[in-house]
Design an enzyme around this catalytic site. Structure first.
Site, PDB file in Angstrom:
ATOM      1  N   GLY A 323      -4.541   3.407   0.498  1.00 47.37           N
ATOM      2  CA  GLY A 323      -4.854   2.467  -0.583  1.00 47.37           C
ATOM      3  C   GLY A 323      -4.377   2.988  -1.922  1.00 47.37           C
ATOM      4  N   TRP A 326      -0.647   2.574  -1.990  1.00 46.66           N
ATOM      5  CA  TRP A 326      -0.310   1.161  -2.191  1.00 46.66           C
ATOM      6  C   TRP A 326      -0.220   0.843  -3.680  1.00 46.66           C
ATOM      7  CZ3 TRP A 326      -2.857  -2.722  -4.813  1.00 46.66           C
ATOM      8  CH2 TRP A 326      -2.383  -4.029  -4.630  1.00 46.66           C
ATOM      9  N   HIS A 327      -1.076   1.462  -4.484  1.00 46.48           N
ATOM     10  CA  HIS A 327      -1.095   1.159  -5.912  1.00 46.48           C
ATOM     11  C   HIS A 327       0.114   1.708  -6.649  1.00 46.48           C
ATOM     12  CE1 HIS A 327      -5.349   0.042  -5.327  1.00 46.48           C
ATOM     13  NE2 HIS A 327      -5.235  -0.596  -6.466  1.00 46.48           N
ATOM     14  N   GLY A 328       0.674   2.799  -6.201  1.00 43.73           N
ATOM     15  CA  GLY A 328       1.811   3.352  -6.919  1.00 43.73           C
ATOM     16  C   GLY A 328       2.475   4.480  -6.162  1.00 43.73           C
ATOM     17  N   PHE A 504       1.849  -2.927  -9.831  1.00 47.66           N
ATOM     18  CA  PHE A 504       1.505  -2.533  -8.461  1.00 47.66           C
ATOM     19  C   PHE A 504       1.958  -3.562  -7.449  1.00 47.66           C
ATOM     20  CE2 PHE A 504      -2.241  -0.868 -11.036  1.00 47.66           C
ATOM     21  CZ  PHE A 504      -1.562   0.289 -11.368  1.00 47.66           C
TER      22      PHE A 504
END
Length: 504
Positions: A323, A326-328, A504
């Site tokens: 997770g 996934w954001h960066g 993102f």
């Protein structure tokens, strides 16, 4: 195109609403849906037309593959359906990996070896994480026989629908595609329009006044490159914590409001997360649809809590690490996700020990609730430092200041010598920025003590008799339009700023 830009507010939105309901009034529902789909694609292509082909290609491949997976699954060809699913998910992830993570992987390889790999000239397509995850969930549900509708226009709308496309929420086909097929969607409903306007204006206020208002106090600490002292580090960390809160809350409100104007209900994505009393509660309130996706399509698929405590904790850690990634594309995001994974493991272990009677504490009532909320909040603040920092060293510099490793110097306050009382050093040249303190105290008060947007709007909608409600709604509509114009002017005078989650 940004929700807070003049082009959107005074051209795209009124033209799209007008065209959609004009076609709907003629009972041309298919044409109205097609117009909304084309408008959504134009909204995306306005940013970078070349990436519109990527979005359209992704939609076409996943829609056709989804139909093939469903056909094979219904005919009993489970192995073939599983192979198609594996191939489609792999393709989606490879495209996402190329655009979002290629340089991250190359940079990591360069750091771990002597390989002098050239960096790629890749621009991250806006919203790619959202439309990729949305379609992966669709493919998985096709394999499991959960997809009941496979209409091409409705699928295009489901993926590209402009209120959610850029920064969420992460949508589930079952909650969206049936809405595009309902006859009730294609008629103008004044109540829905006013509710939508209320959400949108509240969101615009959060973005233009609150999030953008506190933003100037973030950069000097995180982008300055120095080692901030104790008060500066905490001031910057709290400023970013509140900027991100109101920025993402603003987008979530505006997305819900815009969609409501078209009689389409988006899932709520934000529910006062800083009021959470533990980290599990925080993730039930923050980016709620992403939390749902990670839980249903990653954590549960890995076994969830069905294979004992140890495997459960490993699954939690892996889910949050992914997770974070996934954001960066950066180690700071991985560390941020890892911290939240550790927080969740500690929380679940604590709850398990209490349920078994190993840990027993007397109920502390309100004091205990406040302490739990503060502990959760401070844990989140520490993790946000990695989320915002441009590098690992920058994050460690800010954290060093927050934990007093870069000196704790008190400013000289006439008539109030706090440092003298506790035996610490006073810096006579250090000035207090009362405006920053005012911003932080005000926004913390809003986040902790005021009702959130949905509570405010639903209380207003449900109050009073029918005549009184109609009168209040039309008064509110006029006031909202006036406030919308004022906020647009303020926003344009500062320079239209992007939402943080656009990255993102």
């Amino acid at each position: 195109m940004l929700f807070n830009s003049y082009e959107f507010l005074f051209a795209f939105l009124p033209l799209t609403l007008g065209g959609f309901f004009a076609l709907s009034a003629l009972s041309w529902h298919r044409a109205a849906a097609s117009l909304l789909a084309l408008a959504s694609l134009f909204f995306y292509g306005y940013w970078a037309p070349q990436y519109l082909l990527l979005l359209l290609g992704s939609i076409a491949v996943n829609f056709l593959t989804g139909k093939a997976i469903t056909r094979e699954a219904l005919s009993g060809q489970d192995k073939q359906a599983s192979r198609l699913l594996f191939a489609a998910v792999t393709l989606n992830l490879l495209v996402l990996a190329y655009y979002k993570y290629a340089n991250f992987f190359l940079d990591t390889a360069r750091a771990l070896s002597s390989w002098n790999a050239p960096m790629l000239d890749v621009v991250l397509p806006i919203g790619i994480s959202f439309f990729t995850f949305t379609q992966i969930a669709f493919l998985v549900d096709c394999r499991e026989g959960k997809v009941k509708e496979q209409d091409a226009i409705n699928y295009v709308l489901f993926v590209s629908y402009f209120p959610h496309l850029i920064a969420g929420p992460v949508l589930h086909h079952a909650e969206m595609m049936p809405q595009f097929a309902r006859r009730e969607t294609y008629r103008f409903v004044p109540e829905n329009f006013v509710i939508g306007m209320a959400f949108f204006v509240v969101g615009l206020f959060k973005k233009v006044v609150l999030a953008d208002g506190i933003q100037p106090y973030v950069g000097p600490v995180f982008d300055g490159g120095g080692s901030p002292h104790f008060f500066a580090a905490w001031g910057g960390a709290l400023a970013y914590t509140l900027q991100l809160y109101f920025d993402f809350s603003a987008y979530s409100d505006m997305a819900v409001g815009l969609s409501k104007m078209f009689n389409v209900d988006l899932p709520l994505n934000f529910n006062s997360p800083y009021k959470a009393r533990n980290i599990s509660d925080f993730w039930r309130r923050w980016h709620m649809t992403l939390s749902r996706f990670l839980r249903e399509y990653l954590y549960i698929q890995m076994g969830g809590n069905r294979q004992g405590p140890f495997r459960r904790y490993v699954n939690l850690l892996v889910t949050m690490l992914l997770g974070g990634l996934w954001h960066g594309a950066g180690w700071t995001f991985v560390i941020w996700g890892g911290l939240h994974g550790i927080y969740l493991v500690i929380n679940h272990a604590w709850v398990a020990l209490r349920e078994r009677g190993v840990l027993q504490f007397p109920s502390m009532g309100m004091i205990g609730s406040v302490a739990a909320c503060l502990l959760t909040f401070l844990s989140v603040v520490v993790a946000w430092v990695f989320f915002r920092a441009t590098s690992l060293n920058a994050a460690l510099n800010v954290l060093s200041g927050m934990f007093g490793m870069n000196d704790i110097l008190f400013p000289a306050i006439p008539g109030l010598d706090i440092a003298h009382w506790i035996g610490l050093q006073v810096n006579a040249n250090m000035e207090i920025d009362w405006r920053q303190i005012g911003w932080i105290v005000t926004l913390l008060s809003f986040a902790w003590f005021l009702p959130n947007s949905q509570q405010i709007v639903w209380r207003w909608v449900s109050g009073g008799g029918i005549a009184n409600k109609l009168r209040i709604r039309w008064i509110f509509t006029g006031a909202s339009l006036s406030l919308l114009l004022l906020l647009a002017v303020i926003n344009d005078s500062r320079g239209v700023s992007e939402f943080i989650y656009f990255n993102f």
